[in-house]
Design an enzyme around this catalytic site. Structure first.
Site, PDB file in Angstrom:
ATOM      1  N   LEU A  55      -0.207   8.271  -4.055  1.00 35.95           N
ATOM      2  CA  LEU A  55      -0.813   9.373  -3.053  1.00 35.95           C
ATOM      3  C   LEU A  55      -0.882  10.599  -3.696  1.00 35.95           C
ATOM      4  O   LEU A  55      -1.568  11.362  -3.448  1.00 35.95           O
ATOM      5  CB  LEU A  55       0.413   9.714  -2.107  1.00 35.95           C
ATOM      6  CG  LEU A  55       0.634   8.631  -1.017  1.00 35.95           C
ATOM      7  CD1 LEU A  55       1.729   9.129  -0.126  1.00 35.95           C
ATOM      8  CD2 LEU A  55      -0.608   7.830  -0.434  1.00 35.95           C
TER       9      LEU A  55
ATOM     10  N   ASP B 231      -1.444  -1.497  -4.780  1.00 36.66           N
ATOM     11  CA  ASP B 231      -1.573  -0.445  -5.897  1.00 36.66           C
ATOM     12  C   ASP B 231      -2.602   0.450  -5.586  1.00 36.66           C
ATOM     13  O   ASP B 231      -3.569   0.626  -6.645  1.00 36.66           O
ATOM     14  CB  ASP B 231      -1.754  -1.623  -7.263  1.00 36.66           C
ATOM     15  CG  ASP B 231      -1.474  -0.521  -8.577  1.00 36.66           C
ATOM     16  OD1 ASP B 231      -1.155   0.510  -8.259  1.00 36.66           O
ATOM     17  OD2 ASP B 231      -1.898  -1.202  -9.580  1.00 36.66           O
TER      18      ASP B 231
END
Length: 432
Positions: free
Chosen positions: A66, A308
């Site tokens: 993130l 991922d």
């Protein structure tokens, strides 16, 4: 908010359910599940007709980036969770390679605070194994576990010191947490940018040999076996790694492995043309490796599907291939890519694929959710299995536009995402 979901094909692998039934949601929980009962639909705020749709537990991603704090130009918790919701994910696990690194209690608390303030899906922090991801000193694992870290990983880097990895496995076992391993032998990787083989030779790019992954997978399995600890191999990409995990599980080692969409959908031949969106770590491998991953999913060697998700700025990815960063922005295309490679190719049943994105990751990290049982959190994803859509940047929620799948026509898309009883995505759009 009270919701009534009717006539959907409910697939709940945790309870071995695959049938047409209705669900009632109230106060953030699933309060009724079964055949249509008219009285259950009374006193609800919204009725969602799911005839012809799949109604499944909310998708859980054990592996995403993130970027916040420190990488907000690439992604923020706000934009990343919007991308997750659009992709049908109700929960994501955020890796620790931020700036500063999430290697302490304050780092975990920051992530949880920001997620509560700006996120629209559940965010679970993954703490670093070592301080600063430097591979020299263990991070404050017990403190991080106490305040909410669900697992530990130096993802993006390999912990090269075997003595330290062994200690980390022992500490994680005491904390009842999972170690997630990024497996590459740095001495073999050097400055490689793609898989070492035919295409790296043709394209004149420095290659990364498959054995670089296999060596560290073997080491970490041996250390887990030695300590009796749990270990999870991130983004498995080689046939050799699949076989090592298969043999270890047969011996009773507590090891699991995950597969990412791009390693199933693409091979190293996709690098032809030098599209930097195909640059990912570990790299795209050969057709033999791609088929080995599918066989590993088919026979249960590999039990978890992850993304991922690794967003980057357009400017970063516009560099020459050798200098562009590794990573694909993967949350928004994961489900239809898995559908294409696993369901349409008859590698797994729908129930098996759902389990790999819901109950298996939930159980591996002791997370809530992953099931549609009465009393469970109302985290639900609705899929239109017949919807076809061209992958484009129109409506794209992630700040990272780095995807090699632009222009692909894919089938089966999430059309509604419900988190804790609240609709956060409907008709492919975020509900603001």
């Amino acid at each position: 908010m009270a919701l009534y979901i009717k006539k959907g094909r409910v697939i709940d692998p945790a309870n071995e359910i695959d049938e047409i039934r209705d669900l009632k949601i109230d106060n953030g929980k699933i309060v009724a599940s079964g055949l249509a009962v008219a009285e259950e639909a009374t006193e609800v705020d919204e009725v969602i007709d799911c005839e012809g749709m799949l109604v499944i537990p909310g998708l859980i991603d054990l592996h995403c980036h993130l970027r916040e704090p420190g990488g907000e130009a690439k992604e923020t918790i706000a934009s990343g969770t919007r991308a997750a919701a659009r992709g049908g994910f109700t929960a994501v696990s955020a890796m620790a390679n931020t700036a500063p690194v999430c290697d302490s209690q304050s780092g975990v608390e920051f992530l949880l605070k920001r997620a509560a303030e700006t996120g629209i899906v559940r965010v679970y922090p993954i703490g670093a194994i070592t301080k600063g991801l430097k591979g020299q000193e263990l991070a404050e694992m017990a403190d991080m576990a106490t305040c909410g870290a669900i697992a530990f990983s130096d993802d993006g880097k390999t912990l090269s010191r075997s003595d330290l990895m062994r200690q980390a496995l022992q500490y994680a076992q005491m904390c009842q947490r999972l170690i997630i391993c990024h497996c590459e032998d740095d001495d073999l990787v050097h400055d490689g940018v793609m898989h070492e083989g035919y295409w790296s030779t043709i394209l004149g790019l420095k290659g990364i040999p498959a054995v670089a992954e296999d060596i560290i997978v073997a080491r970490d399995i041996q250390l887990a076996e030695d300590t009796g600890s749990a270990v999870h191999i991130a983004h498995v990409s080689t046939a050799g790694a699949v076989e090592l995990i298969r043999q270890a599980r047969a011996r009773g080692v507590n090891v699991t492995g995950e597969v990412c969409p791009h390693h199933l959908a693409l091979t190293d031949s996709a690098v032809e043309g030098y599209n930097s969106s195909t640059k990912v770590n570990p790299p795209l491998r050969t057709e033999k490796d791609r088929q080995a991953l599918k066989e590993g999913l088919r026979d249960g060697t590999l039990t978890i599907l992850a993304t991922d998700h690794a967003p980057h700025t357009t400017e970063e990815k516009a560099r020459e291939y050798a200098y562009a960063p590794f990573g694909i922005s993967g949350l928004e295309t994961a489900w239809p890519l898995y559908w294409r490679e696993l369901i349409e190719e008859k590698v797994m049943t729908i129930s098996e694929m759902v389990a790999s994105l819901t109950i298996h990751p939930a159980k591996r990290c002791n997370l809530p959710g992953g099931t549609l049982s009465v009393g469970a959190p109302a985290d639900i994803t609705v899929i239109d299995p017949n919807m076809e859509e061209n992958v484009s940047l129109e409506g794209w929620e992630s700040q990272g536009k780095n995807t090699p799948f632009l222009g692909w026509t894919l089938r089966s898309w999430p059309i509604c995402t419900i988190v804790n009883g609240q609709i956060v995505m409907k008709d492919r759009k975020i509900v603001d």
